[in-house]
Design a protein around this motif. Sequence first.
Motif, PDB file in Angstrom:
ATOM      1  N   ILE A 422      13.264  -2.636  15.408  1.00 54.57           N
ATOM      2  CA  ILE A 422      13.287  -3.429  14.189  1.00 54.57           C
ATOM      3  C   ILE A 422      12.971  -4.926  14.380  1.00 54.57           C
ATOM      4  N   HIS A 423      13.402  -5.491  15.511  1.00 58.22           N
ATOM      5  CA  HIS A 423      13.183  -6.931  15.665  1.00 58.22           C
ATOM      6  C   HIS A 423      11.870  -7.277  16.359  1.00 58.22           C
ATOM      7  N   ASP A 424      11.161  -6.259  16.849  1.00 59.25           N
ATOM      8  CA  ASP A 424       9.846  -6.522  17.430  1.00 59.25           C
ATOM      9  C   ASP A 424       8.807  -6.602  16.327  1.00 59.25           C
ATOM     10  N   VAL A 425       8.936  -5.704  15.368  1.00 57.72           N
ATOM     11  CA  VAL A 425       7.981  -5.662  14.264  1.00 57.72           C
ATOM     12  C   VAL A 425       8.681  -6.216  13.032  1.00 57.72           C
ATOM     13  N   LYS A 426       8.051  -7.179  12.401  1.00 56.89           N
ATOM     14  CA  LYS A 426       8.672  -7.831  11.243  1.00 56.89           C
ATOM     15  C   LYS A 426       8.582  -6.933  10.010  1.00 56.89           C
ATOM     16  N   GLY A 427       9.553  -7.024   9.154  1.00 57.38           N
ATOM     17  CA  GLY A 427       9.508  -6.230   7.927  1.00 57.38           C
ATOM     18  C   GLY A 427      10.848  -6.234   7.227  1.00 57.38           C
ATOM     19  N   LEU A 428      10.821  -5.902   5.935  1.00 57.73           N
ATOM     20  CA  LEU A 428      12.060  -5.865   5.142  1.00 57.73           C
ATOM     21  C   LEU A 428      12.382  -4.453   4.676  1.00 57.73           C
ATOM     22  N   GLY A 429      11.507  -3.533   4.974  1.00 57.54           N
ATOM     23  CA  GLY A 429      11.724  -2.157   4.506  1.00 57.54           C
ATOM     24  C   GLY A 429      11.433  -2.036   3.015  1.00 57.54           C
ATOM     25  N   LEU A 430      10.552  -2.904   2.507  1.00 53.76           N
ATOM     26  CA  LEU A 430      10.254  -2.869   1.070  1.00 53.76           C
ATOM     27  C   LEU A 430       8.832  -2.394   0.777  1.00 53.76           C
ATOM     28  N   GLY A 431       7.951  -2.506   1.780  1.00 48.65           N
ATOM     29  CA  GLY A 431       6.528  -2.215   1.569  1.00 48.65           C
ATOM     30  C   GLY A 431       6.279  -0.837   0.993  1.00 48.65           C
ATOM     31  N   LEU A 432       6.757   0.196   1.682  1.00 45.86           N
ATOM     32  CA  LEU A 432       6.476   1.564   1.225  1.00 45.86           C
ATOM     33  C   LEU A 432       7.247   1.893  -0.045  1.00 45.86           C
ATOM     34  N   TYR A 433       8.427   1.282  -0.195  1.00 47.56           N
ATOM     35  CA  TYR A 433       9.197   1.501  -1.428  1.00 47.56           C
ATOM     36  C   TYR A 433       8.349   1.008  -2.603  1.00 47.56           C
ATOM     37  N   PHE A 434       7.802  -0.174  -2.456  1.00 51.05           N
ATOM     38  CA  PHE A 434       7.010  -0.770  -3.527  1.00 51.05           C
ATOM     39  C   PHE A 434       5.733   0.042  -3.749  1.00 51.05           C
ATOM     40  N   THR A 435       5.128   0.497  -2.638  1.00 52.81           N
ATOM     41  CA  THR A 435       3.920   1.332  -2.740  1.00 52.81           C
ATOM     42  C   THR A 435       4.207   2.569  -3.591  1.00 52.81           C
ATOM     43  N   LYS A 436       5.332   3.218  -3.303  1.00 56.24           N
ATOM     44  CA  LYS A 436       5.668   4.456  -4.041  1.00 56.24           C
ATOM     45  C   LYS A 436       5.897   4.155  -5.531  1.00 56.24           C
ATOM     46  N   GLN A 437       6.558   3.030  -5.813  1.00 55.25           N
ATOM     47  CA  GLN A 437       6.791   2.656  -7.213  1.00 55.25           C
ATOM     48  C   GLN A 437       5.452   2.493  -7.939  1.00 55.25           C
ATOM     49  N   ILE A 438       4.509   1.844  -7.257  1.00 54.06           N
ATOM     50  CA  ILE A 438       3.189   1.604  -7.887  1.00 54.06           C
ATOM     51  C   ILE A 438       2.466   2.932  -8.108  1.00 54.06           C
ATOM     52  N   ILE A 439       2.491   3.780  -7.071  1.00 57.12           N
ATOM     53  CA  ILE A 439       1.797   5.077  -7.161  1.00 57.12           C
ATOM     54  C   ILE A 439       2.397   5.905  -8.298  1.00 57.12           C
ATOM     55  N   GLN A 440       3.736   5.933  -8.370  1.00 63.62           N
ATOM     56  CA  GLN A 440       4.390   6.728  -9.422  1.00 63.62           C
ATOM     57  C   GLN A 440       4.090   6.162 -10.810  1.00 63.62           C
ATOM     58  N   ALA A 441       4.009   4.838 -10.911  1.00 61.61           N
ATOM     59  CA  ALA A 441       3.695   4.223 -12.204  1.00 61.61           C
ATOM     60  C   ALA A 441       2.289   4.629 -12.674  1.00 61.61           C
ATOM     61  N   HIS A 442       1.421   5.003 -11.723  1.00 61.80           N
ATOM     62  CA  HIS A 442       0.069   5.482 -12.062  1.00 61.80           C
ATOM     63  C   HIS A 442       0.068   6.993 -12.318  1.00 61.80           C
ATOM     64  N   HIS A 443       1.254   7.618 -12.398  1.00 68.76           N
ATOM     65  CA  HIS A 443       1.409   9.080 -12.545  1.00 68.76           C
ATOM     66  C   HIS A 443       0.730   9.805 -11.394  1.00 68.76           C
ATOM     67  N   ALA A 444       0.677   9.154 -10.256  1.00 72.07           N
ATOM     68  CA  ALA A 444       0.078   9.765  -9.069  1.00 72.07           C
ATOM     69  C   ALA A 444       1.206  10.117  -8.090  1.00 72.07           C
ATOM     70  N   SER A 445       0.825  10.749  -6.958  1.00 70.94           N
ATOM     71  CA  SER A 445       1.858  11.106  -5.984  1.00 70.94           C
ATOM     72  C   SER A 445       1.431  10.634  -4.605  1.00 70.94           C
ATOM     73  N   ILE A 446       2.438  10.402  -3.753  1.00 66.32           N
ATOM     74  CA  ILE A 446       2.137   9.991  -2.382  1.00 66.32           C
ATOM     75  C   ILE A 446       2.902  10.901  -1.430  1.00 66.32           C
ATOM     76  N   HIS A 447       2.203  11.420  -0.414  1.00 67.75           N
ATOM     77  CA  HIS A 447       2.817  12.312   0.576  1.00 67.75           C
ATOM     78  C   HIS A 447       2.511  11.776   1.953  1.00 67.75           C
ATOM     79  N   LEU A 448       3.452  12.035   2.829  1.00 64.79           N
ATOM     80  CA  LEU A 448       3.253  11.577   4.200  1.00 64.79           C
ATOM     81  C   LEU A 448       3.248  12.783   5.117  1.00 64.79           C
TER      82      LEU A 448
END
Length: 464
Positions: A422-448
Amino acid sequence: MKRKFTLLIGVSIVALVALSAIQAYLIGNTYILKKKDFLRETDALVSKINDHELLDSLYFEGWGEDLALHISDYKNNRISKNEVLSRQKEKADSLNLLYTTIFEQELEALDLGFEVDYHRSLETIVVYENTTLDTIYHNTSQTPMVLFGTNFDHDEAVNNDNSRWYSEQEYITTQGDEVLTKTYDLEIRSANMMLIKDWRSIVLGRMAVLLIGSILLFFFVIGLLYYAIKGLIKQKKIADVKTDFINNITHELKTPLATLAVATKSLQTPALQNNATAFENTLAIIVRQNTRLQKLIDQVLSNSIHGARLVLHKESVVDNHFFNAVIQDFKLSHQHAQMTLIQEIYAPEVLLRIDRFHMTTALLNILENAVKYAKEDIVIKVNTKVKNNQYHIQIADNGIGISPKEQEAIFEKFHRVVDSNIHDVKGLGLGLYFTKQIIQAHHASIHLSSTLGQGSSFNIILPL
Ligand code: ADP
């Protein structure tokens, strides 16, 4: 904390099991008591019928007097014991219709509300003469000789009462030319038995309120426990997430602030002020760190603003123009990275109805992660195609990958994989959460789909 929590759940489950065992024991005891009560009540009612005058006379006078005659024949060796018994059985059979009719009438008058089978069965016939004892019949089985009533096994039957009939009898016999009248004592024992049909259901029926109440209470307690534990787990997760977030944001803010402090201090030194290139470089560092801080704050803000509901401003966008532009910008900001970007964008032009700004953020978050969580020699593939009237976007990398356990969770707010240092790579753990919110708002889906150590592939499906 985790141990305490597991202990709490363990103790609650043990307590529930213990409580259920006690409850089951109490219900079992109540069943035994209710059964006893029910049988006693029915016995008290049915045994009264056995004292009916007519039934008594059928037994004693009708059947018993015939027995005395047959024993006389037996004493004179004209018939065997077995014949005595078979004749008595015949006699009983001839009286049985009358006996059962009277019994049934009396049963009906009792209006019990359930069916009862009954019979008078023979236990023993013993003849005492002088000092000798002669047993004509003695029942040792569960299915004795039934005189009146219907046949049934005695193992589930209830004994209403036993009757013992003792009488002095005479018979005439000859000894040589002499005719003698001899006396003997006759003992007949019989049992009045009843069998209540479906007595189990009747007893259980009487316990219905208790049984249903106990079952409902049991499930209610399980439900309460389930919700309490679920709530506790949720609370703990939220607390963990908050702690992680505070750790992350502190770390994220510290680095640019420290750099800014050093850079501004350098700007104050005359040596640097006289060196135009060094001055420019330091200024560039300040601008970059400032932008980074701004981005960080924006990320947190946009998350709290859009956390509730994301408002999209959709427009018609030509697919390959859009994707090429996103990839171009991404490449520009990662000029120095050792990175190969393979792009296979669907050639025919397709018009997509999307929010250009938000969709760019969603895709960039995935692309940024491909660099952040990479191994050496980064290879990123961006592929788009149209299938079944849906627009498929695939962004695949050859990075560190994500374990199956983490794959669902990485789309959650503030979630970061602990193993990915966690401390080597910077991040807040919000990127993918926000990505999913955007994708869902487009009535689309995201799978990993991802394999730990080999890479990850994010697949977005947009309806056309
Ligand atoms: P952040 O990168 O700020 O931590 P994200 O929401 O973008 O937050 O990602 C959440 C977590 O998912 C990351 O912390 C990382 O552990 C994991 N992750 C995301 N993308 C990848 C990837 N391409 N490869 C490996 N792990 C990834």
